[in-house]
Motif scaffolding. Structure first.
Motif, short mmCIF file in Angstrom:
data_model
loop_
_atom_site.label_atom_id
_atom_site.label_comp_id
_atom_site.label_asym_id
_atom_site.label_seq_id
_atom_site.Cartn_x
_atom_site.Cartn_y
_atom_site.Cartn_z
N HIS A 155 -43.42 76.95 -27.54
CA HIS A 155 -44.44 77.37 -28.52
C HIS A 155 -45.54 78.21 -27.88
CE1 HIS A 155 -46.05 76.57 -32.66
NE2 HIS A 155 -47.13 77.09 -32.08
N ALA A 156 -46.09 77.74 -26.77
CA ALA A 156 -47.23 78.44 -26.15
C ALA A 156 -47.20 78.24 -24.65
CB ALA A 156 -48.56 77.93 -26.73
N ASP A 168 -49.45 82.81 -27.26
CA ASP A 168 -48.40 82.52 -28.23
C ASP A 168 -47.09 83.13 -27.74
OD1 ASP A 168 -46.79 82.07 -30.39
OD2 ASP A 168 -48.00 83.19 -31.84
N VAL A 175 -50.18 80.25 -33.11
CA VAL A 175 -51.23 79.51 -32.42
C VAL A 175 -52.55 79.87 -33.07
CG1 VAL A 175 -52.44 79.17 -30.24
CG2 VAL A 175 -49.96 79.43 -30.24
N ALA A 193 -57.03 74.14 -29.98
CA ALA A 193 -56.01 75.07 -30.46
C ALA A 193 -55.03 74.30 -31.32
CB ALA A 193 -55.28 75.73 -29.29
N LEU A 195 -51.29 74.03 -32.87
CA LEU A 195 -49.90 74.42 -32.71
C LEU A 195 -49.09 73.63 -33.73
CD1 LEU A 195 -51.37 74.66 -29.83
CD2 LEU A 195 -49.09 74.69 -28.87
#
Length: 287
Positions: A155-156, A168, A175, A193, A195
């Motif tokens: 994801h990140a 991202d 994100v 943050a 997600l």
């Protein structure tokens, strides 16, 4: 990708200018403007700074950069990309042996921590974030593995250098920082943050931003006065080609007198016409 020639980093794609202050072993500091590419690593940048510094006192087989901060300095991972972990513009850096990063890692002191504050994995953590890159997602190879179904496998990426940055990796749900979608963003201590349905909070004990330098204000360039050169003298048209007119006419008359052929008058007519055309072209160019 980059090319190296005599210690100079030569990026092939996407060049970025980075202004940093190099602190030598003697304590002297010099401001530098460095051009790096998207694929330039910390080790390559450190190698270029070390080999091209005329006042270097010693060398190491492998080098890295240490970013000065309130805690004395943070060694950056040699193989990490400059665009991921820094140094950032305005940072004060030192060239250090690459073993300095491994010594820092051996102590197990994280540069930052990540805590899950909401979502299916709420309450887990804190996860230590060491200098370099940390993957966040559902896949098994992620250092911070989540169970949130709205989180992508990768994801990140959280990059820790002289600042902490979240990137991202093309996640389907993106994100979000401060309620807005971001491709990449610098995080301060306490920032959260989002997600998927999972909110994470970053805590940075050492990187509180207190050592960030203000921008350099340079006086406006006043310029200089220069005398302009004299304009070129225009070309003068050539004199009419008298010989080019006389010779064909004379030759045509002589040829007609000897042969009596009417074609001799073509020579008489075409000669002056060609000479007049050449003169007109010269006059047009001079004009």
């Amino acid at each position: 990708m980059t090319e190296r020639s005599e210690g100079i980093i030569r990026p092939r794609f996407g060049m970025t200018e980075l202004k940093v202050t190099l602190v030598r072993e003697s304590g002297d500091a010099v401001d530098l403007a460095v051009t790096v590419g998207a694929g330039t690593t910390v080790g390559e940048l450190a190698h270029a700074l070390a080999t091209r510094d005329p006042e270097r006192s010693r060398t190491w087989s492998a080098v890295t950069l240490a970013v000065s901060g309130p805690d004395g300095g943070t060694a950056l991972p040699v193989s990490a990309l400059v665009g991921d972990v820094g140094p950032r513009p305005g940072a004060r850096v030192r060239v250090m042996p690459a073993s300095a990063f491994h010594r820092d890692g051996a102590r197990g002191e994280p540069a930052a921590t990540l805590e899950i504050v909401s979502g299916p994995d709420a309450g887990r953590g804190p996860f230590p974030l060491v200098a370099g890159s940390t993957l966040v997602g559902r896949d098994r190879d992620c250092a911070v593995r989540l169970t949130d179904p709205l989180v992508s496998k990768h994801h990140a990426r959280i990059s820790v250098g002289d600042v902490v940055e979240i990137v991202d990796l093309g996640a389907a749900n993106g994100v979000y920082v401060s309620g807005r979608p971001v491709d990449r963003a610098v995080l301060r201590s306490g920032d959260e943050a989002l997600l998927g349905d999972t909110a994470v909070r970053i805590t940075i004990p050492a990187l509180d931003g207190s050592y960030a330098r203000p921008p350099l204000v340079v006086p406006r360039y006043a310029g200089v006065s220069l005398d302009a050169p004299a304009p070129p003298v225009p070309l003068r048209p050539r004199r009419p080609p008298v010989l080019a007119l006389v010779i064909p006419v004379t030759a045509g008359i002589v040829l007609y007198a000897l042969s009596g052929s009417p074609y001799a008058w073509l020579l008489v007519a075409l000669g002056p016409m060609a000479a007049a055309a050449a003169y007109a072209v010269d006059a047009l160019v001079a004009w």
